[in-house]
Design a protein around this motif. Structure first.
Motif, PDB file in Angstrom:
ATOM      1  N   GLY A 280     -17.775 -16.198 -12.837  1.00  0.00           N
ATOM      2  CA  GLY A 280     -18.811 -15.625 -12.717  1.00  0.00           C
ATOM      3  C   GLY A 280     -19.725 -16.080 -12.361  1.00  0.00           C
ATOM      4  O   GLY A 280     -19.311 -17.310 -11.860  1.00  0.00           O
ATOM      5  N   GLY A 281     -21.007 -15.622 -11.702  1.00  0.00           N
ATOM      6  CA  GLY A 281     -21.776 -16.632 -11.195  1.00  0.00           C
ATOM      7  C   GLY A 281     -23.120 -17.250 -11.501  1.00  0.00           C
ATOM      8  O   GLY A 281     -23.391 -16.414 -12.239  1.00  0.00           O
TER       9      GLY A 281
ATOM     10  N   PHE B 216     -31.277 -21.851  -2.582  1.00  0.00           N
ATOM     11  CA  PHE B 216     -30.217 -20.822  -3.675  1.00  0.00           C
ATOM     12  C   PHE B 216     -28.930 -21.621  -3.727  1.00  0.00           C
ATOM     13  O   PHE B 216     -28.721 -21.932  -2.457  1.00  0.00           O
ATOM     14  CB  PHE B 216     -30.277 -19.060  -4.136  1.00  0.00           C
ATOM     15  N   ARG B 217     -28.677 -22.349  -5.172  1.00  0.00           N
ATOM     16  CA  ARG B 217     -27.548 -23.058  -5.161  1.00  0.00           C
ATOM     17  C   ARG B 217     -26.643 -21.831  -6.338  1.00  0.00           C
ATOM     18  O   ARG B 217     -26.974 -22.007  -7.170  1.00  0.00           O
ATOM     19  CB  ARG B 217     -27.853 -23.898  -5.854  1.00  0.00           C
ATOM     20  N   PRO B 218     -25.737 -21.135  -5.384  1.00  0.00           N
ATOM     21  CA  PRO B 218     -24.471 -20.272  -6.816  1.00  0.00           C
ATOM     22  C   PRO B 218     -23.575 -21.788  -7.554  1.00  0.00           C
ATOM     23  O   PRO B 218     -23.186 -22.086  -5.876  1.00  0.00           O
ATOM     24  CB  PRO B 218     -24.163 -19.599  -5.470  1.00  0.00           C
TER      25      PRO B 218
ATOM     26  N   LEU C 102     -23.460 -13.135 -13.616  1.00  0.00           N
ATOM     27  CA  LEU C 102     -24.484 -13.177 -13.218  1.00  0.00           C
ATOM     28  C   LEU C 102     -25.069 -13.421 -13.591  1.00  0.00           C
ATOM     29  O   LEU C 102     -25.892 -12.584 -14.273  1.00  0.00           O
ATOM     30  CB  LEU C 102     -24.500 -12.513 -11.416  1.00  0.00           C
ATOM     31  N   VAL C 103     -25.519 -14.779 -13.506  1.00  0.00           N
ATOM     32  CA  VAL C 103     -26.679 -15.228 -13.826  1.00  0.00           C
ATOM     33  C   VAL C 103     -27.570 -15.606 -13.404  1.00  0.00           C
ATOM     34  O   VAL C 103     -27.497 -16.656 -11.772  1.00  0.00           O
ATOM     35  CB  VAL C 103     -26.976 -16.714 -14.697  1.00  0.00           C
ATOM     36  N   PHE C 104     -29.309 -15.316 -12.729  1.00  0.00           N
ATOM     37  CA  PHE C 104     -29.700 -15.556 -11.889  1.00  0.00           C
ATOM     38  C   PHE C 104     -31.270 -15.740 -12.112  1.00  0.00           C
ATOM     39  O   PHE C 104     -31.899 -15.615 -13.516  1.00  0.00           O
ATOM     40  CB  PHE C 104     -29.584 -13.704 -10.868  1.00  0.00           C
TER      41      PHE C 104
ATOM     42  N   GLY D 222     -18.968 -12.868  -3.463  1.00  0.00           N
ATOM     43  CA  GLY D 222     -18.250 -11.512  -4.556  1.00  0.00           C
ATOM     44  C   GLY D 222     -18.303 -12.233  -5.942  1.00  0.00           C
ATOM     45  O   GLY D 222     -18.512 -11.866  -6.748  1.00  0.00           O
ATOM     46  N   LEU D 223     -20.246 -12.395  -5.881  1.00  0.00           N
ATOM     47  CA  LEU D 223     -20.565 -12.475  -7.521  1.00  0.00           C
ATOM     48  C   LEU D 223     -21.674 -11.648  -7.371  1.00  0.00           C
ATOM     49  O   LEU D 223     -22.218 -11.381  -9.144  1.00  0.00           O
ATOM     50  CB  LEU D 223     -21.204 -14.011  -6.778  1.00  0.00           C
TER      51      LEU D 223
END
Length: 240
Positions: free
Chosen positions: A195-196, A234-236, A165-167, A106-107
């Motif tokens: 948020g993610g 990847f570490r959400p 989201l910050v990616f 859901g991010l």
């Protein structure tokens, strides 16, 4: 009554005085010719031209040779990168192995506001847009138009909670920065509540050490992925 006599200058001094005038004239003529030569070369090499070409000389002939480099428009440069096999592999890997898990948590959704950190040339920005995310911003220490703008990760030029989201798909984004805790604090500030944050981290780095940097978020998943031959996690996380 004493009288003083004026001695005439030695013969060598009189000869030097006679030579001084023609030597000065010759030096002035050389200086004038040198100036004219410089002006001629400047007009040949330094002034803008509509048909600039890349110099094939192994060494520059003049200090103005750098002006002959062709400037590639950003859109054309991006199109060339997008056509490269490496760019396509990176985009395919993100779309296949990373984005689905973010959607499942859901991010990530089509209307999400996404910030790509350490975006490089903008491959992640391009991948998000190709996957249907419209509002994507890429930042890095060096801008790379049209996809990436310049911004310092220790002081992001965005308001609090500006993004959903910050990616980052750059494994060196956290360990390569000067103050990892400061970077994480800025990321947590820029993402909205609930948020993610999804950051790529090298598999050799301990998960607990990365999680300890986040003071206002919790880790919800660790996803293995291979990006262009590099194996990363990847570490959400979700901001409280």
């Amino acid at each position: 009554m004493a009288t003083s006599t004026v001695r005439s200058p030695p013969a060598i001094d009189r000869r030097a005085q006679r030579l001084a005038t023609p030597v000065a004239i010759v030096l002035a003529a050389i200086a004038t010719l040198s100036l004219l030569c410089l002006l001629r070369h400047a007009s040949t090499y330094c002034l803008p031209s509509s048909q600039l070409t890349i110099s094939l000389a192994p060494f520059p002939r003049t200090s103005c040779d750098a002006a002959s480099r062709r400037v590639v428009p950003p859109d054309r440069r991006l199109a060339k990168l997008q056509a490269s096999p490496r760019w396509r592999r990176r985009t395919a890997s993100l779309s296949a192995s990373v984005f689905p898990s973010l959607r499942g948590l859901g991010l990530l959704a089509a209307p999400s506001r996404v910030l790509c950190l350490a975006a490089g040339a903008g491959h992640a920005v391009d991948a998000f847009r190709a996957a249907g995310t419209g509002d994507v911003t890429g930042v890095d220490l060096i801008d790379f138009p049209p996809l990436v703008r310049r911004a310092h990760p220790h002081c992001l030029p965005f308001s609090d909670g500006a993004f959903d989201l910050v990616f980052s798909d750059d494994p060196s984004a956290i360990p390569g920065t000067l103050f990892p805790s400061r970077l994480v604090a800025e990321v947590e500030r820029a993402v909205r509540r609930d948020g993610g944050i999804a950051l790529a981290v090298d598999r050799e780095i301990d998960t607990a050490a990365v999680a300890a940097l986040f003071k206002r978020s919790r880790v919800v998943d660790v996803k293995d992925a291979t990006l262009d031959g590099s194996q990363v996690n990847f570490r959400p996380t979700i901001r409280h």
